[in-house]
Motif scaffolding. Structure first.
Motif, short mmCIF file in Angstrom:
data_model
loop_
_atom_site.label_atom_id
_atom_site.label_comp_id
_atom_site.label_asym_id
_atom_site.label_seq_id
_atom_site.Cartn_x
_atom_site.Cartn_y
_atom_site.Cartn_z
N UNK A 246 14.34 48.48 32.95
CA UNK A 246 13.92 48.71 31.43
C UNK A 246 14.01 49.29 30.59
N UNK A 247 14.95 50.09 30.58
CA UNK A 247 15.45 50.76 29.18
C UNK A 247 16.48 50.52 29.39
N UNK A 248 17.38 49.70 29.55
CA UNK A 248 19.12 48.96 29.19
C UNK A 248 18.72 47.88 28.46
N UNK A 256 13.75 42.58 21.90
CA UNK A 256 14.17 43.54 21.34
C UNK A 256 13.43 44.76 22.03
N UNK A 257 13.51 46.16 21.94
CA UNK A 257 12.63 46.67 22.03
C UNK A 257 12.51 47.71 21.44
N UNK A 258 11.20 48.51 21.41
CA UNK A 258 10.15 49.24 20.90
C UNK A 258 9.58 49.94 21.43
N UNK A 278 19.28 57.83 24.57
CA UNK A 278 19.30 57.24 26.10
C UNK A 278 18.54 55.78 25.43
N UNK A 279 17.83 55.36 24.55
CA UNK A 279 16.55 54.87 24.00
C UNK A 279 17.74 53.56 22.93
N UNK A 286 13.67 49.41 17.86
CA UNK A 286 12.62 50.04 17.13
C UNK A 286 12.45 50.96 17.74
N UNK A 287 12.61 52.52 17.26
CA UNK A 287 11.82 53.97 18.02
C UNK A 287 10.64 53.95 16.39
N UNK A 288 9.58 54.44 17.17
CA UNK A 288 8.40 54.89 17.35
C UNK A 288 8.05 56.38 16.98
#
Length: 944
Positions: A246-248, A256-258, A278-279, A286-288
């Protein structure tokens, strides 16, 4: 030809180990398992015949190494493992070249795996997990604290339409692939509820949602439901961040990935930066971040993001309900939802008085609503909180059988709120020490607490009370807050809490206590000040956010502030710089009027601190105030500070004029050097040369003056004279270092790096490579704690040498680039991304020169992903952000031209690169003239 001595035994031992690990019964079975002819394998082992070719033997050796050191799996991109394989490859090549075999041309297609390297070459274990962010499912009887928790979502989400629309635009709007956003505000405003709602709508739109969960000592991450399922074959189980697929990169079809990171300001800075690194994987991410405030920790994060051209923004969350009708509407909606969840009928009583400003917060409204449902309370917020705490205590008694254990639970909840969660052994030890060494009592209390608050993460106990504001209110009542109505601790519990507090606190607990003191002033005057007067280091270790919070407390003690300031020297951790400025600012406000000379010194020091954290307006005022209070040489110091502020604020003409005033007032090497450096940064090397020459004349033994002189000479094309000045500077640094002054070695390392760059620009590559060799040797002698960026500098030296030598000695250049990537894999934060991309590009060019085109093509894709330009649609925008992306795109095109493949994308890439180069400032474009010319040549070849 037979094997030279040592070859047969080494291969024999390797195959023996392989046979043992695979559980095979014979060497023939081992040979069959790797697809080798049993007779030929036996001959190789016995040394009766020479290998026919090294390539054929390598196809046997590579799978054997993979099996000996781990399970086979997909090809790794882990830099530490690539480095180990690079070293092993050289070892085997040297070994078998002695047999007369051919040199290997490439690694076999299955290559190294993520489990192939020994423990010492693996990345360090991360102190956090990256897990799916999902909806919570409530089960069984729940205490009020769980009903109020944001992730329980008992109350329907209402309001915040403007904020939700802004988040959707941030997520879906055009722009770079990677974006970071901070939502900050006071506890209880609803930051976590908003983030969880946004994550839920993102999942509905097909986005994958993740959260970063600290493994200990922080409140539970929102909505986390346990780790990602165990990794499959070929996934490293012993190092790196604990996350699965899930983190790749997002699966096919996912937009995309939030990633949501709650309590971002409480995370240790190194952990937060490593988590961001890493993320931020290839693709749309998107990093919140969620936090109570900005301050120094956010300044440090933005420095890292800016260095990697990652856009970021900070947004303060406002009140949920500004007027009384809106508050009443939210209150009644919460009453209805709590009543439904608890299967109760709540009678309509008179509306509570919600005019107090506290009811702007969503948590305050929910607290009042839950108290109305559970207890019929319609009084003040204090009364509502007390009613819920009484219900919380009733939950403890209902969950435990023994009355004495229920009494101890009040103590255990106090401990857990300050110290939890903890691994079992540490939780038991902490409780046992708090309960006077009674192991049996501690064990029973721990079991009871676990029954009341089941841990969401296996292996971690003492789950702290949530939400934070409820926990802070309980702390205030247990620590002498008896004046607050409605909740009385059990007999002697308050005295016990006050007695155990000094022995209990660690940095994280200190931060929580300081947070609580914001709303409960007696905690500062009765407890926090006394604790910090003895152990101020606890607050420093808690981080910049906690320091800034304490500084703003009305009850902050000036003596404690002075002790804290003494622990924050100017060269300290950048994450603490803004906190240091806040401490000094508060001291400045609390300090009575001083004699002019002392006041000027205070203003000067304050201005330096403010400049360091980017508070330019306040730094400007402090410098001007110091200027008013000083005369003579001290006045020149204030002028130079003001010049630095003006330069940082983007006013170079003013900065130069101010520096010239300082020079006129106090001529000397220092002021001459400052004026010379300003001319250099302004792109006027001719104007700066006379001042640099004067500085060298006045201070001939100052290597800094010689280095600035060399830089100016290089910019004017006087490369021979620059080389002489650089050599003199290096000799002076070397003499100081050889004389026992190790403190100059980090400065010397920077000088050697810049000297090599200048030699390379003048075409003296062999000399530059020799200087880099000296610099790399110096890196090995400098302690890691002497320079916070030492690892990045070390990697940069390898990357620089790789870039200078890839065309002449590509094999060595490829190894250098791999070593740079291995070093950077141990470094936290996105700041390293440009250096990673640079090393990756150099590795790609070396691979291309070695005709290992498939690997080179893949590696250029990795470099673009590191710079947030993984998709064709983002290339032009990324190239215009700066030269690194433009260079990456030009290299991407050149490698495809050399391989004769993917030429349409190559043309698109080089066109975007040239647009990016065209947007560069003139001075930088001049420095990159050769690089830009190469891009034009690549484009010409591609258009033929």
């Amino acid at each position: 030809m037979t094997h030279p001595e040592g070859v047969g035994p080494e291969l024999n031992a390797l195959i023996t180990e392989f046979t043992r690990l695979r559980g095979l019964r014979s060497r023939a079975a081992a040979a069959a398992a790797i697809g080798a002819d049993p007779k030929r394998l036996s001959d190789w082992i016995s040394g009766a015949h020479a290998p026919q070719t090294f390539d054929l033997l390598w196809k046997v050796v590579a799978p054997l190494l993979a099996e000996v050191h781990g399970r086979p799996g997909p090809r790794t991109r882990n830099p530490q493992q690539l480095l180990w394989w690079s070293e092993r490859r050289g070892h085997w090549r040297a070994l078998y070249e002695r047999t007369g075999a051919r040199r290997p041309q490439r690694l076999p297609s299955d290559g190294p795996t993520v489990d192939t390297v020994p423990e010492g070459h693996r990345e360090k274990e991360r102190p956090y997990d990256i897990t799916p962010l999902t909806d919570s499912a409530l089960q069984g009887p729940l205490p009020p604290s769980r009903l109020l928790a944001a992730d329980s979502a008992v109350v329907r989400f209402t309001g915040r339409s403007v904020e939700r629309a802004a988040l959707k635009t941030w997520r879906d709007g055009p722009g770079p692939e990677w974006r970071v956003r901070l939502i900050h505000g006071a506890g209880g405003l609803g930051k976590t509820r908003l983030a969880l709602r946004f994550a839920a709508t993102a999942r509905e739109a097909g986005w994958r949602t993740l959260t970063v969960r600290p493994r200990r000592a922080l409140p539970r991450a929102p909505g986390a439901r346990g780790p990602v399922p165990a990794p499959g074959p070929g996934t490293d189980r012993s190092s790196g961040p604990r996350h699965g697929p899930s983190s790749g990169p997002p699966p096919g079809g996912s937009p995309g990935t939030l990633v949501v990171i709650d309590y971002a300001d409480r995370l240790p800075m190194t952990d937060l930066l490593q988590a961001l690194a890493d993320v931020l994987v290839p693709g749309e991410v998107r990093v919140l971040l969620l936090a109570r405030g900005t301050g120094g920790w956010w300044s440090r994060v933005t420095e890292e993001l800016d260095a990697s051209f990652i856009p970021h923004q900070a947004v303060e969350l406002g009140p949920l309900a500004d007027d009384l009708p809106a508050r009443l509407a939210h209150f009644h909606a919460a009453v209805d939802d709590f009543s439904t969840a608890l299967d109760r009928v709540t009678p309509r009583l008179p509306d509570p008085d919600l005019r107090d400003a506290q009811y702007q917060q969503v948590l305050a409204l929910h607290t009042a609503a839950l108290a109305a449902v559970l207890d019929g309370t319609r009084g003040t917020l204090d009364e509502a909180t007390a009613a819920l705490l009484r219900r919380e205590r009733a939950h403890w008694r209902a969950t435990t059988e023994s009355g004495s254990v229920a009494v101890d639970l009040e103590r255990v909840v106090f401990v857990a709120t300050l110290r939890g969660p903890l691994p079992y052994a540490e939780a038991e030890r902490v409780l046992q020490e708090a309960l006077n060494g009674d192991a049996g009592r501690a064990e029973r209390a721990l079991e009871a607490h676990t029954a009341c608050y089941p841990p969401p993460r296996p292996g971690l106990l003492l789950e702290p009370l949530l939400p934070d504001r409820l926990a802070e209110d309980l702390l205030a009542r247990l620590l002498g807050g008896g004046a607050r109505p409605g909740y009385d601790p059990a007999p002697l519990v308050s005295a016990w809490c006050a007695d155990v507090l000094p022995r209990l606190l660690d940095p994280q607990g200190t931060a929580r206590l300081v947070d609580a003191a914001q709303h409960h002033p007696h905690l500062a005057t009765r407890h926090v000040n006394g604790l910090l007067s003895v152990h101020p280091d606890l607050l420093v270790r808690a981080g910049g956010a906690a320091l800034t919070t304490y500084t703003a407390l009305s009850g902050a003690d000036p003596d404690v502030l002075r002790r804290l300031y003494g622990l924050l020297p100017p060269g300290h951790d950048p994450a603490l710089r803004e906190a240091a400025a806040a401490v000094l600012s508060r001291l400045h406000a609390l300090t009575p009027a001083l004699p002019a000379e002392q006041q000027a010194a205070l203003e000067y020091e304050w201005g330096r601190r403010l400049l360091a954290v980017g508070e330019l307006d306040r730094a400007d005022r402090a410098a001007r105030h110091a200027l008013e209070l000083t005369s003579g040489e001290a006045r020149s110091h204030a002028l130079l500070l003001l010049s630095e502020v003006q330069e940082t604020a983007g006013r170079p003409e003013e900065a130069l004029a101010t520096a010239r005033l300082a020079l006129a007032l106090a001529p000397g090497a220092h002021t001459e050097l400052r004026v010379a450096a300003l001319h250099l940064s302004a792109g006027d090397p001719e104007g700066g040369l006379p001042h640099a020459e004067a500085a060298v004349r006045l201070a001939p033994e100052d290597p800094t003056a010689l280095t600035v002189h060399a830089a100016l000479l290089t910019e004017t094309g006087a490369h021979e004279a620059a080389a002489v000045a650089d050599a003199r500077a290096d000799a002076l640094y070397g003499a100081r270092s050889g004389g026992g002054d190790a403190s100059v070695e980090p400065e010397r390392l920077i000088q050697l790096h810049n000297r090599a760059v200048r030699l390379g620009r003048s075409g003296r590559t062999p000399e530059a490579v020799e200087v880099l060799r000296s610099a790399l040797e110096l890196c090995g002698r400098i302690p890691e704690n002497a320079d916070e960026r030492l690892t990045t500098r070390h990697a940069g030296l390898f990357a620089l040498r790789s870039g200078m030598t890839w065309s002449d000695t590509p094999e060595q250049a490829e190894h250098d680039a791999t070593r740079a990537l291995a070093l950077l894999s141990r470094q936290s934060g996105p700041t390293t991304r440009p250096v990673r991309a640079w090393a990756t590009l150099n590795r790609a060019m070396a691979l291309s020169a070695l005709a290992r085109h498939d690997e080179a093509l893949r590696v250029t894709e990795e470099a673009l992903a590191l710079l947030g330009a993984g998709e064709v649609g983002s290339w032009t925008a990324a190239a215009r952000l700066g030269a690194p992306a433009a260079h990456a795109l030009a290299t991407f095109a050149g490698v495809r031209l050399a391989a004769g493949t993917d030429l349409d994308r190559a043309r698109t890439a080089v066109t975007a690169a040239l647009e990016g180069y065209a947007a560069l400032p003139a001075a930088e474009a001049a420095r990159r003239a050769e690089e830009i010319a190469d891009a034009h040549r690549t484009r010409t070849e591609l258009l033929r």
